[in-house]
Design an enzyme around this catalytic site. Structure first.
Site, PDB file in Angstrom:
ATOM      1  N   ARG A 130      39.597 -39.548  -2.957  1.00 14.44           N
ATOM      2  CA  ARG A 130      39.077 -39.127  -4.258  1.00 14.44           C
ATOM      3  C   ARG A 130      37.846 -38.234  -4.074  1.00 14.44           C
ATOM      4  O   ARG A 130      37.281 -38.142  -2.995  1.00 14.44           O
ATOM      5  CB  ARG A 130      38.700 -40.358  -5.099  1.00 14.44           C
ATOM      6  N   LYS A 152      32.564 -43.485  -3.963  1.00 15.16           N
ATOM      7  CA  LYS A 152      32.281 -44.766  -3.309  1.00 15.16           C
ATOM      8  C   LYS A 152      30.834 -44.815  -2.847  1.00 15.16           C
ATOM      9  O   LYS A 152      30.165 -43.795  -2.691  1.00 15.16           O
ATOM     10  CB  LYS A 152      33.218 -44.981  -2.114  1.00 15.16           C
ATOM     11  N   TYR A 212      30.005 -45.595  -7.551  1.00 14.82           N
ATOM     12  CA  TYR A 212      30.269 -47.036  -7.483  1.00 14.82           C
ATOM     13  C   TYR A 212      29.449 -47.595  -6.317  1.00 14.82           C
ATOM     14  O   TYR A 212      29.564 -47.102  -5.188  1.00 14.82           O
ATOM     15  CB  TYR A 212      31.756 -47.311  -7.220  1.00 14.82           C
ATOM     16  N   HIS A 237      28.589 -51.471  -6.079  1.00 20.03           N
ATOM     17  CA  HIS A 237      28.963 -52.863  -5.802  1.00 20.03           C
ATOM     18  C   HIS A 237      27.972 -53.515  -4.836  1.00 20.03           C
ATOM     19  O   HIS A 237      28.337 -54.086  -3.813  1.00 20.03           O
ATOM     20  CB  HIS A 237      30.388 -52.928  -5.228  1.00 20.03           C
ATOM     21  N   GLU A 278      29.767 -49.089 -12.049  1.00 20.35           N
ATOM     22  CA  GLU A 278      30.396 -50.351 -12.466  1.00 20.35           C
ATOM     23  C   GLU A 278      29.532 -51.226 -13.367  1.00 20.35           C
ATOM     24  O   GLU A 278      30.015 -52.211 -13.927  1.00 20.35           O
ATOM     25  CB  GLU A 278      30.845 -51.165 -11.238  1.00 20.35           C
ATOM     26  N   ASP A 290      35.892 -55.705  -3.922  1.00 20.89           N
ATOM     27  CA  ASP A 290      34.664 -54.905  -4.015  1.00 20.89           C
ATOM     28  C   ASP A 290      33.442 -55.762  -4.340  1.00 20.89           C
ATOM     29  O   ASP A 290      32.318 -55.404  -4.003  1.00 20.89           O
ATOM     30  CB  ASP A 290      34.801 -53.829  -5.101  1.00 20.89           C
TER      31      ASP A 290
END
Length: 366
Positions: A15, A75, A94, A96, A118, A270
């Site tokens: 991505r 990510k 993101y 996490h 998120e 995740d």
């Protein structure tokens, strides 16, 4: 503002943080956008597409980080990127954090401003930037689970939809959120028998209203989970606690109650996973087997369908990127309460309490 989009370097992550359409919107509004060369190729977007949209192509990831006031990616930064993050730089991705103490400490040390997709949360309590990837991962969970139920990869040898004269496979879905509902929808579409569990009766009533009769709901507790894992072929972990570590709903000892070849797809990986035996895997090496139970716990499932995922992600992130670029992070988060909840780390301080709780830190530590 100068916005940089690096190429993702996590294993099998294809991505990209922004589409050419996103670049076009930012450049139209007077911002400068740097794209690392070949960053979009895995998603089907090429350097010339970005150039035509007004981006400037840079060769290396180091150049992107060094030149940009805001980094937009998909990510979390991995170890090789930690030193590239600049002081006062906005990193929008993101993260996490609750599942990685090293990442959290590295971002604290960087003195950057970390805004996590998120945890951006709207007035209705939904997570608009997590939703599209949860939709992708929930649907993919059934696709992957069906594949790993095949005997050549040590599954039970069950066809989820069954055939005339043979009962369909049974799918247990833990969590009736976005992941769980999308998984249930896909499994039901294949003809499987689906049990979906949650502790939120409002969600279960919703599922009961919208799903076909072969999707049944049940209240989630340890007794009921232990009962169902003995008879279900595919188990989907779709539990989410916003910004916090996922609870272990399936413990190591429960694996012995499952039939050999049962498949677990833990989409919650995740956030640490909702299965005690979960550990992150990659698309390159997606499964492992413990007690004859097949575990699939790829930490970036939507990365396997990068075109769909990138477009879906940019659809929802771009308005926030545009707001951050136009106003700066301080004014943008003051004006937008949803974006304010995305703030996780600000210049060496954790500002999202679930991260502190995940590591058992005292507030003074940060």
């Amino acid at each position: 503002m100068v916005v940089g989009v690096p190429k993702e370097i996590k294993n099998n992550e294809s991505r990209v943080g922004m589409t050419p359409a996103g670049v076009f919107e930012l450049v139209k509004n007077g911002h400068t956008v740097y794209i690392q060369s070949a960053a979009g190729e895995g998603s089907g977007f090429f350097d010339m597409d970005y150039k035509n949209a007004g981006a400037i192509i840079l060769d290396t990831i180091g150049q992107i980080y060094a030149a940009s006031e805001m980094i937009v990616k998909v990510k979390e930064p991995i170890a090789e990127e930690y030193e590239l993050v600049q002081k006062d730089q906005i990193v929008f991705t993101y993260f996490h954090f609750a599942s990685s103490e090293p990442l959290t400490k590295a971002m604290l040390a960087s003195q950057s401003v970390c805004i996590a997709y998120e945890t951006v949360e709207d007035d209705e309590g939904t997570l608009p930037l997590l939703t599209p990837m949860s939709e992708v991962a929930g649907r993919m969970a059934i696709q992957q689970g069906a594949k790993y139920l095949e005997k050549p990869v040590k599954g039970r040898g069950v066809l989820l939809g069954g055939v005339p004269g043979v009962q369909p496979g049974k799918v247990l879905v833990l969590g009736a959120g976005v992941v769980g509902i999308q998984a249930a929808k896909m499994a039901a579409g294949l003809g499987a028998h689906v049990t979906i569990m949650d502790i939120n009766m409002k969600r279960l009533r919703y599922v009961n209203d919208v799903m076909p009769p072969h999707v049944v709901t049940e209240f989630s507790n340890e007794f009921n989970i232990r009962k169902h894992i003995k008879t279900h072929d595919l188990i989907i972990g779709g539990v989410l606690l916003k910004g916090a570590k996922a609870p272990n709903l399936i413990t190591r000892d429960m694996l012995r109650d499952m039939r050999p070849g049962t498949v677990i797809v833990d989409v919650a990986v995740d956030q640490g996973g909702c299965v005690e035996t979960t550990r992150p895997t990659t698309h390159e090496d997606p499964i492992y087997i413990i007690d004859d139970v097949v575990h699939y716990s790829v930490a970036n499932m939507p990365g396997a369908v990068p075109y769909t995922s990138t477009v879906a992600l940019t659809n929802v992130t771009l308005p926030y990127v545009a707001k951050l670029a136009a106003l700066g992070w301080e004014k943008a988060t003051q004006m937008d309460k949803a974006l304010q909840k995305g703030l996780n780390i600000v210049k060496g301080e954790v500002v999202y309490k679930e991260i502190i709780e995940a590591f058992g830190w005292e507030a003074e530590v940060v």
